[in-house]
Scaffold this active site. Structure first.
Site, mmCIF file in Angstrom:
data_model
loop_
_atom_site.group_PDB
_atom_site.id
_atom_site.type_symbol
_atom_site.label_atom_id
_atom_site.label_comp_id
_atom_site.label_asym_id
_atom_site.label_seq_id
_atom_site.Cartn_x
_atom_site.Cartn_y
_atom_site.Cartn_z
ATOM 1 N N ASP B 10 43.054 27.048 47.420
ATOM 2 C CA ASP B 10 42.203 28.229 47.440
ATOM 3 C C ASP B 10 42.088 28.662 48.893
ATOM 4 O O ASP B 10 42.417 27.907 49.801
ATOM 5 C CB ASP B 10 40.818 27.886 46.881
ATOM 6 C CG ASP B 10 39.867 29.084 46.912
ATOM 7 O OD1 ASP B 10 40.307 30.190 46.532
ATOM 8 O OD2 ASP B 10 38.717 28.940 47.328
ATOM 9 N N SER B 11 41.605 29.879 49.113
ATOM 10 C CA SER B 11 41.375 30.333 50.483
ATOM 11 C C SER B 11 40.273 29.523 51.156
ATOM 12 O O SER B 11 40.219 29.440 52.374
ATOM 13 C CB SER B 11 40.998 31.808 50.481
ATOM 14 O OG SER B 11 39.844 32.012 49.690
ATOM 15 N N CYS B 73 42.505 30.357 43.128
ATOM 16 C CA CYS B 73 42.029 31.520 43.864
ATOM 17 C C CYS B 73 42.505 32.732 43.074
ATOM 18 O O CYS B 73 43.703 32.883 42.827
ATOM 19 C CB CYS B 73 42.655 31.521 45.260
ATOM 20 S SG CYS B 73 42.438 33.060 46.176
ATOM 21 N N ASN B 74 41.564 33.565 42.658
ATOM 22 C CA ASN B 74 41.954 34.713 41.847
ATOM 23 C C ASN B 74 42.818 35.705 42.605
ATOM 24 O O ASN B 74 43.752 36.272 42.048
ATOM 25 C CB ASN B 74 40.707 35.434 41.333
ATOM 26 C CG ASN B 74 40.120 34.774 40.109
ATOM 27 O OD1 ASN B 74 40.507 35.087 38.996
ATOM 28 N ND2 ASN B 74 39.202 33.842 40.305
ATOM 29 N N GLU B 151 28.270 32.060 49.573
ATOM 30 C CA GLU B 151 28.478 31.154 50.706
ATOM 31 C C GLU B 151 27.209 31.007 51.546
ATOM 32 O O GLU B 151 27.006 29.991 52.211
ATOM 33 C CB GLU B 151 29.638 31.640 51.575
ATOM 34 C CG GLU B 151 30.946 31.637 50.804
ATOM 35 C CD GLU B 151 32.168 31.330 51.639
ATOM 36 O OE1 GLU B 151 32.077 31.338 52.880
ATOM 37 O OE2 GLU B 151 33.229 31.080 51.041
ATOM 38 N N CYS B 183 36.648 35.666 40.123
ATOM 39 C CA CYS B 183 36.598 35.055 41.457
ATOM 40 C C CYS B 183 35.931 33.705 41.284
ATOM 41 O O CYS B 183 34.902 33.603 40.605
ATOM 42 C CB CYS B 183 35.795 35.937 42.411
ATOM 43 S SG CYS B 183 35.495 35.162 44.025
ATOM 44 N N HIS B 185 34.215 31.985 43.209
ATOM 45 C CA HIS B 185 32.874 31.850 43.790
ATOM 46 C C HIS B 185 31.772 32.219 42.786
ATOM 47 O O HIS B 185 30.645 31.781 42.925
ATOM 48 C CB HIS B 185 32.693 32.809 44.979
ATOM 49 C CG HIS B 185 33.214 32.301 46.289
ATOM 50 N ND1 HIS B 185 34.539 32.304 46.595
ATOM 51 C CD2 HIS B 185 32.579 31.797 47.387
ATOM 52 C CE1 HIS B 185 34.703 31.825 47.833
ATOM 53 N NE2 HIS B 185 33.530 31.516 48.323
#
Lengths: 264, 264
Positions: B10-11, B73-74, B151, B183, B185
């Site tokens: 993932d990023s 990661c989308n 985050e 996403c 997140h």
């Protein structure tokens, strides 16, 4: 050498607020701006990574034949300036010291600083302010949501005022008399921040004092461009679409030609 | 080969929500996770840049001797999957197709999708959903502030509910019956999103269906690890401090050992 350009770099669009002030102040100069949009943001990244990226950006601009480098990014100014000054054979001006000088010039003695996590964690503003004004007390707060809010175009959105209220409350409880914008994105949020802090706190952003420092240095070194039409070139490290769309509100002008380059 | 690890990338921290589900579902497997924290986020970057970063991340994981790659990661799943599948000599599973399948399995016919700018602009969810359920109508909305809010740890903050209200209003006006979290997140913001959309809309995240797809593939290819204690290794491309601090709420467990690597 006088006819060489002034290099400006930032992680993305934020430095365009500094670029705007430089163009206003030095209309005869040629500016080359680089936004490292493929790796933006710098504010959440480590000093070592930011320093590596800053060196790569500076090396690209040096290759363009610049006479002076402006680091228009507070995070890079906070963590990478000594290494940039050591490695480049050019004068290098960051935005942090001019910002600190402007805060002190306003006569503040209880100074608040807001910035990214990277800038605030570095302690660089505190050190700079304490060396300029040992009698001042400095309070700082990281405001991680300010950059995404500015980039989302929510400068005057009620959410931005709520976020500003929450981030700035601890500084207001400390009875600050001055608030330094330790991030080049924050001038876009000036109205929301002003309405949060009230009319009596001095708001300081480093763009004007950075432009003054650049002008002074060009003058003292005999590097000021002669009369003529100034111009600007814009480079980015990712495709230019988003930079062009978001950047115009930061520059205060359209960004017509933006060129993608690979660095690093 | 059965004893080889499953690679996940993932990023940054978002993919840890998928990692959490994979560990729960496949407790005997060994997982190697890479978060590209030196270049995070991907969601605001161009398809070409994201594809380059994804290939570099995948190459690192392939070098660790993995039997399967999960692109958790989308944004990378939306833009880089064909190139990853072409270049790697491994099965590659993204989160986008499992997410779309889960949405359709729920029987929705007015499906909303939320994600980063990169994911939404790619149109990949729309294409995937339309091919699975040609009769469904798909509406999508980019939600750039959701990642920074997650985050920042503001999952249940009133500001997050306000932001969700604003981003989701256009989808609610379209009378969606299903909302896909495009996403990794966004599962952290589930409560704020639920309180915005009310009790009747089906919320779909791709973690569970991705884990199912991984399990099915391991089983059908005879690659499932035998009985034994599974384990996890975590790598990042910037210093691990922030990843470790923020990531634990995404993984639902402490991140004790995280190692920095250089890729690309």
């Amino acid at each position: 050498m006088k006819q060489h350009a002034i290099g400006i770099f930032d992680s993305g669009v934020g430095g365009l607020t500094v670029c705007h002030e430089l163009i206003r102040r030095l209309p005869n100069e040629r500016f080359i701006y680089l936004g490292d949009t493929a790796r933006v943001p710098y504010g959440t990244k480590s000093p070592a990574t930011v320093t590596q990226y800053a060196l790569e950006a500076a090396t690209f601009l040096q290759g363009q034949g610049i006479k002076l480098l402006v680091v228009a990014c507070n995070t890079a100014s906070a963590v990478a300036l000594p290494e940039l000054r050591e490695k480049l054979k050019l004068p290098v001006i960051g935005v942090l010291e001019p910002g600190a000088r402007a805060a002190v010039a306003g006569g503040g003695c209880r100074i608040g600083v807001v910035g990214t996590e990277g800038t605030i964690n570095s302690g660089s503003y505190e050190r700079s302010l304490r060396s300029l004004a040992p009698e001042a007390t400095v309070f700082s707060a990281a405001c991680p949501l300010f950059v995404p809010l500015a980039e989302e175009g929510w400068a005057e959105h009620p959410v931005t005022r709520d976020v500003a209220g929450e981030y700035l409350a601890p500084l207001l409880r400390k009875k600050i008399d001055t608030l330094v914008f330790g991030c080049t994105h924050y001038p876009l949020l000036r109205k929301a921040i002003r309405s949060t802090v009230g009319p009596d706190i001095e708001l300081v952003d480093s763009a004007a004092s950075t432009a003054t420092e650049v002008a002074d240095l060009l003058y003292s070194e005999g590097l000021m461009a002669g009369e003529g039409e100034g111009e600007q070139q814009f480079f980015v490290t990712d495709v230019p679409t988003r930079f062009r769309r978001i950047g115009s509100s930061f520059l205060g002008a359209e960004l017509h030609v933006v060129t993608q380059v690979h660095i690093g």
